[in-house]
Design a protein around this motif. Structure first.
Motif, PDB file in Angstrom:
ATOM      1  N   GLY A 289       0.811  -1.210   0.000  1.00  0.00           N
ATOM      2  CA  GLY A 289       0.000   0.000   0.000  1.00  0.00           C
ATOM      3  C   GLY A 289       0.839   1.252   0.000  1.00  0.00           C
ATOM      4  O   GLY A 289       2.053   1.218  -0.245  1.00  0.00           O
ATOM      5  N   THR A 290       0.188   2.361   0.296  1.00  0.00           N
ATOM      6  CA  THR A 290       0.843   3.661   0.333  1.00  0.00           C
ATOM      7  C   THR A 290       0.753   4.244   1.736  1.00  0.00           C
ATOM      8  O   THR A 290      -0.315   4.227   2.350  1.00  0.00           O
ATOM      9  N   ILE A 306      -1.131   3.051   6.754  1.00  0.00           N
ATOM     10  CA  ILE A 306      -0.925   2.562   5.388  1.00  0.00           C
ATOM     11  C   ILE A 306      -2.279   2.292   4.740  1.00  0.00           C
ATOM     12  O   ILE A 306      -3.117   1.587   5.303  1.00  0.00           O
ATOM     13  N   GLN A 307      -2.493   2.859   3.548  1.00  0.00           N
ATOM     14  CA  GLN A 307      -3.733   2.598   2.811  1.00  0.00           C
ATOM     15  C   GLN A 307      -3.470   1.558   1.732  1.00  0.00           C
ATOM     16  O   GLN A 307      -2.516   1.656   0.964  1.00  0.00           O
ATOM     17  N   HIS A 308      -4.349   0.554   1.693  1.00  0.00           N
ATOM     18  CA  HIS A 308      -4.193  -0.547   0.746  1.00  0.00           C
ATOM     19  C   HIS A 308      -5.075  -0.335  -0.481  1.00  0.00           C
ATOM     20  O   HIS A 308      -5.902   0.591  -0.515  1.00  0.00           O
ATOM     21  N   ALA A 309      -4.917  -1.187  -1.475  1.00  0.00           N
ATOM     22  CA  ALA A 309      -5.576  -1.000  -2.768  1.00  0.00           C
ATOM     23  C   ALA A 309      -7.102  -0.926  -2.651  1.00  0.00           C
ATOM     24  O   ALA A 309      -7.759  -0.229  -3.431  1.00  0.00           O
ATOM     25  N   VAL A 313      -7.364   1.054   5.592  1.00  0.00           N
ATOM     26  CA  VAL A 313      -6.153   1.634   6.176  1.00  0.00           C
ATOM     27  C   VAL A 313      -5.767   0.834   7.420  1.00  0.00           C
ATOM     28  O   VAL A 313      -6.598   0.595   8.297  1.00  0.00           O
ATOM     29  N   THR A 329       5.521   3.982  -1.119  1.00  0.00           N
ATOM     30  CA  THR A 329       4.872   2.704  -1.413  1.00  0.00           C
ATOM     31  C   THR A 329       5.605   1.592  -0.675  1.00  0.00           C
ATOM     32  O   THR A 329       6.835   1.543  -0.692  1.00  0.00           O
TER      33      THR A 329
END
Length: 377
Positions: A289-290, A306-309, A313, A329
């Motif tokens: 994630g980002t 962290i935010q995933h696709a 979060v 990333t």
């Protein structure tokens, strides 16, 4: 004083998690482990014995009562800090949404202006040329290009070229109106969220100040020294090269002892799960994630988001040191931070939670991880 020395020893004996190997267990689940305590050594038989009074190896009721007061107060402080952190985060999200809505409105306005200009130029040309393809009555009754447009929109006497320009203008104006409505709504929501965040933060700060004073008094009574955590460090470089055990696309956040669930405790709701281990134990990204945020966080001391696709979060709180920064990333199982004892915490551990969108509804991390083949507890 017997209670003082007993509580200090009791705190070490029952509240300080034992160390575990830095790498996750082969089963992919957080499990109890043995080793050195957070202070560098396991509790001695003498310290355990000192924590006990009377016969039968029972812990003194006074000691238990004081420890429970400290734990309850800490939970209340963390809940107050969490409320403030969520409110401020939601305000930030609303502010970003309002900025995007304003940008969309600017684009729609520019498109509407251009479409209107193009349509007016076509209408002006036709108006000057006379009734080549339009009825003379319509033309003569028009007060100008705009009035002409309004009338010919209802007429079947215009060419496809003329209709295309008029329809483009109408569509652009409708889009502009929708964007304007959305921008107004987003701005109002952002303002409301900002006001709510200010109120919640103010209330929380008042609660925290009073609670901290009470906590200091309890610790003084218990003979527990207040240990300053020092300035929060900035992002560091990970030189360990360690990675977590990945199962499919997901990884166990940390190894250690499962100590707290996603559930009610001490009159508040714990919005995540806790995995206890020694300070410095690696924390891994649960999935690719980002990084939305990394650094100081109210209640956690330091935290990584962290935010995933899919938009979810994952939050990693109370960390001692972090190795990522906002916008970066990360891969599943990447070493992102180390377990710590910062913020409102009674012992070294990872607070792990899952949000449905940034600062959104929290869900049970155990179930969330289990659905992805990762088992904790």
């Amino acid at each position: 004083m017997v209670i003082v020395s007993a509580l200090a020893a009791f705190t070490v004996a029952v509240s300080t998690p034992l160390s575990a190997s830095a790498a996750p267990s082969s089963s992919g689940s957080a499990s109890p482990s043995s080793g050195a305590g957070a202070s560098g050594a396991a509790p001695s038989a003498k310290s355990v014995e000192a924590a006990q009074t009377g016969t039968g190896g029972q812990v003194s009721p006074e000691v238990v009562a004081l420890q429970q007061q400290i734990d309850k107060l800490n939970a209340e402080m963390l809940a107050a800090a969490d409320a403030a952190n969520q409110a401020v985060g939601q305000s930030s999200v609303a502010k970003d949404a309002a900025a995007k809505a304003k940008a969309d409105l600017d684009v729609a306005t520019a498109e509407a202006d251009k479409a209107k200009k193009d349509a007016n130029e076509v209408a002006a040309d036709l108006y000057k040329q006379g009734p080549i393809s339009l009825s003379q009555a319509t033309l003569l009754s028009s007060d100008g290009p705009q009035d002409f447009i309004d009338k010919v929109v209802l007429s079947d006497q215009v060419s496809g070229y003329q209709v295309a320009h008029i329809e483009a203008m109408v569509a652009a104006q409708e889009k502009q109106q929708a964007a304007s409505t959305a921008a107004d709504a987003a701005a109002a929501d952002a303002q409301a969220k900002a006001e709510e965040a200010q109120k919640v933060s103010s209330d929380s700060q008042a609660k925290l100040a009073a609670a901290q004073q009470q906590m200091d008094g309890l610790k003084k009574q218990a003979g527990i020294p207040t240990q300053p955590q020092g300035d929060a460090p900035g992002v560091a470089t990970d030189s360990t090269g360690v990675t977590g055990q990945v199962t499919g696309e997901w990884a166990l956040p940390a190894s250690g002892t499962f100590t707290s669930c996603f559930c009610s405790r001490w009159g508040t709701f714990h919005q995540g799960i806790d995995i206890a281990n020694a300070i410095g134990t690696p924390i891994f990204a649960a999935g690719a994630g980002t990084v939305l945020r990394a650094g100081p966080a109210t209640g956690f001391g330091l935290a990584v988001y962290i935010q995933h696709a899919n938009g979810d979060v994952t939050v990693y709180g109370h960390v001692n040191q972090y190795y990522v920064q906002a916008g970066q990333t990360v891969a599943a199982g990447q070493h992102i931070a180390d377990i710590g004892n910062r913020g409102y915490s009674t012992g070294p551990h990872l607070h792990f939670e899952v949000q449905k969108g940034a600062y959104g509804q929290r869900v049970d991390p155990q179930a969330w991880l289990a659905a992805r083949g990762i088992f904790v507890g």
